[in-house]
Design a protein around this motif. Structure first.
Motif, PDB file in Angstrom:
ATOM      1  N   LEU A  17       0.808  -1.218   0.000  1.00  0.00           N
ATOM      2  CA  LEU A  17       0.000   0.000   0.000  1.00  0.00           C
ATOM      3  C   LEU A  17       0.844   1.270   0.000  1.00  0.00           C
ATOM      4  O   LEU A  17       0.333   2.349  -0.251  1.00  0.00           O
ATOM      5  CB  LEU A  17      -0.946  -0.005   1.205  1.00  0.00           C
ATOM      6  CG  LEU A  17      -1.898  -1.199   1.282  1.00  0.00           C
ATOM      7  CD1 LEU A  17      -2.665  -1.177   2.593  1.00  0.00           C
ATOM      8  CD2 LEU A  17      -2.834  -1.216   0.092  1.00  0.00           C
ATOM      9  N   GLY A  18       2.137   1.139   0.321  1.00  0.00           N
ATOM     10  CA  GLY A  18       3.040   2.291   0.333  1.00  0.00           C
ATOM     11  C   GLY A  18       4.075   2.141   1.413  1.00  0.00           C
ATOM     12  O   GLY A  18       3.926   1.314   2.319  1.00  0.00           O
ATOM     13  N   PRO A  19       5.160   2.919   1.338  1.00  0.00           N
ATOM     14  CA  PRO A  19       6.242   2.825   2.322  1.00  0.00           C
ATOM     15  C   PRO A  19       5.719   2.986   3.755  1.00  0.00           C
ATOM     16  O   PRO A  19       4.904   3.864   4.025  1.00  0.00           O
ATOM     17  CB  PRO A  19       7.178   3.978   1.955  1.00  0.00           C
ATOM     18  CG  PRO A  19       6.883   4.255   0.511  1.00  0.00           C
ATOM     19  CD  PRO A  19       5.408   3.955   0.343  1.00  0.00           C
ATOM     20  N   VAL A  20       6.201   2.117   4.634  1.00  0.00           N
ATOM     21  CA  VAL A  20       5.688   2.100   5.999  1.00  0.00           C
ATOM     22  C   VAL A  20       6.741   1.526   6.939  1.00  0.00           C
ATOM     23  O   VAL A  20       7.546   0.683   6.541  1.00  0.00           O
ATOM     24  CB  VAL A  20       4.364   1.285   6.042  1.00  0.00           C
ATOM     25  CG1 VAL A  20       4.582  -0.161   5.666  1.00  0.00           C
ATOM     26  CG2 VAL A  20       3.658   1.416   7.356  1.00  0.00           C
ATOM     27  N   HIS A  21       6.754   1.997   8.183  1.00  0.00           N
ATOM     28  CA  HIS A  21       7.709   1.483   9.165  1.00  0.00           C
ATOM     29  C   HIS A  21       7.082   0.329   9.952  1.00  0.00           C
ATOM     30  O   HIS A  21       5.862   0.108   9.904  1.00  0.00           O
ATOM     31  CB  HIS A  21       8.215   2.600  10.093  1.00  0.00           C
ATOM     32  CG  HIS A  21       7.149   3.347  10.816  1.00  0.00           C
ATOM     33  ND1 HIS A  21       6.596   2.903  11.989  1.00  0.00           N
ATOM     34  CD2 HIS A  21       6.524   4.517  10.521  1.00  0.00           C
ATOM     35  CE1 HIS A  21       5.683   3.752  12.395  1.00  0.00           C
ATOM     36  NE2 HIS A  21       5.621   4.748  11.522  1.00  0.00           N
ATOM     37  N   GLY A  22       7.917  -0.413  10.652  1.00  0.00           N
ATOM     38  CA  GLY A  22       7.494  -1.629  11.334  1.00  0.00           C
ATOM     39  C   GLY A  22       6.325  -1.465  12.288  1.00  0.00           C
ATOM     40  O   GLY A  22       5.363  -2.234  12.239  1.00  0.00           O
ATOM     41  N   TYR A  23       6.391  -0.481  13.152  1.00  0.00           N
ATOM     42  CA  TYR A  23       5.320  -0.283  14.127  1.00  0.00           C
ATOM     43  C   TYR A  23       3.994  -0.035  13.419  1.00  0.00           C
ATOM     44  O   TYR A  23       2.947  -0.539  13.824  1.00  0.00           O
ATOM     45  CB  TYR A  23       5.658   0.874  15.076  1.00  0.00           C
ATOM     46  CG  TYR A  23       4.576   1.156  16.081  1.00  0.00           C
ATOM     47  CD1 TYR A  23       4.408   0.328  17.188  1.00  0.00           C
ATOM     48  CD2 TYR A  23       3.697   2.225  15.914  1.00  0.00           C
ATOM     49  CE1 TYR A  23       3.398   0.567  18.113  1.00  0.00           C
ATOM     50  CE2 TYR A  23       2.691   2.476  16.832  1.00  0.00           C
ATOM     51  CZ  TYR A  23       2.542   1.646  17.924  1.00  0.00           C
ATOM     52  OH  TYR A  23       1.539   1.879  18.822  1.00  0.00           O
ATOM     53  N   ALA A  24       4.031   0.743  12.331  1.00  0.00           N
ATOM     54  CA  ALA A  24       2.812   1.045  11.581  1.00  0.00           C
ATOM     55  C   ALA A  24       2.258  -0.212  10.900  1.00  0.00           C
ATOM     56  O   ALA A  24       1.042  -0.359  10.765  1.00  0.00           O
ATOM     57  CB  ALA A  24       3.076   2.137  10.551  1.00  0.00           C
ATOM     58  N   ILE A  25       3.134  -1.125  10.497  1.00  0.00           N
ATOM     59  CA  ILE A  25       2.684  -2.388   9.907  1.00  0.00           C
ATOM     60  C   ILE A  25       1.894  -3.177  10.942  1.00  0.00           C
ATOM     61  O   ILE A  25       0.783  -3.643  10.684  1.00  0.00           O
ATOM     62  CB  ILE A  25       3.881  -3.216   9.386  1.00  0.00           C
ATOM     63  CG1 ILE A  25       4.538  -2.512   8.200  1.00  0.00           C
ATOM     64  CG2 ILE A  25       3.428  -4.628   8.998  1.00  0.00           C
ATOM     65  CD1 ILE A  25       5.868  -3.117   7.774  1.00  0.00           C
ATOM     66  N   ALA A  26       2.473  -3.321  12.139  1.00  0.00           N
ATOM     67  CA  ALA A  26       1.807  -4.071  13.210  1.00  0.00           C
ATOM     68  C   ALA A  26       0.475  -3.430  13.576  1.00  0.00           C
ATOM     69  O   ALA A  26      -0.537  -4.122  13.754  1.00  0.00           O
ATOM     70  CB  ALA A  26       2.711  -4.158  14.432  1.00  0.00           C
ATOM     71  N   THR A  27       0.458  -2.111  13.663  1.00  0.00           N
ATOM     72  CA  THR A  27      -0.766  -1.387  14.008  1.00  0.00           C
ATOM     73  C   THR A  27      -1.832  -1.579  12.934  1.00  0.00           C
ATOM     74  O   THR A  27      -3.001  -1.829  13.240  1.00  0.00           O
ATOM     75  CB  THR A  27      -0.464   0.115  14.187  1.00  0.00           C
ATOM     76  OG1 THR A  27       0.510   0.253  15.230  1.00  0.00           O
ATOM     77  CG2 THR A  27      -1.701   0.904  14.545  1.00  0.00           C
TER      78      THR A  27
END
Length: 114
Positions: free
Chosen positions: A22-32
């Motif tokens: 869906l677009g560039p994302v950091h680890g915490y945001a993936i889990a959330t």
């Protein structure tokens, strides 16, 4: 509140690839995102998430760059590579076939002949 569920083996990689697509994302945001979209059924601990991200990056399915989060903190942002997109499409098709087949089996009536 939904009941937490353990993911079948190999599912976490697929879910990570889908969110990152869906677009560039950091680890915490993936889990959330996984937790929110699944209505709290999928909860990925950091001890599972970050090794999976490193594994996907090492396999060439994810690329990563360091950048600032919305809170100003420095974080590694992941993006899907061309190879990652191809693997995602293949894995999604495989999961869809499998879940459809399982759905058919679960619909079997007790009196239905096999």
């Amino acid at each position: 509140m939904s009941e937490k569920s353990d993911l079948p083996q190999g599912t976490l990689d697929l879910l990570i690839l889908k969110v990152v697509a869906l677009g560039p994302v950091h680890g915490y945001a993936i889990a959330t995102r996984l937790q929110q979209v699944s209505r709290d059924v999928v909860q990925v601990p950091q001890g599972s998430l970050y090794p999976a991200l490193h594994r996907l990056e090492n396999r060439g399915l994810l690329g990563a760059t360091w950048d600032q989060t919305e809170t100003g903190r420095e974080a590694k942002f992941y993006r899907l590579t061309r190879k990652g997109r191809s693997v995602l499409e293949t894995e999604m098709a495989s999961w869809q076939r499998l879940t459809q087949a399982i759905g058919l089996i679960l619909k079997l009536d007790d009196g239905e002949a096999v």
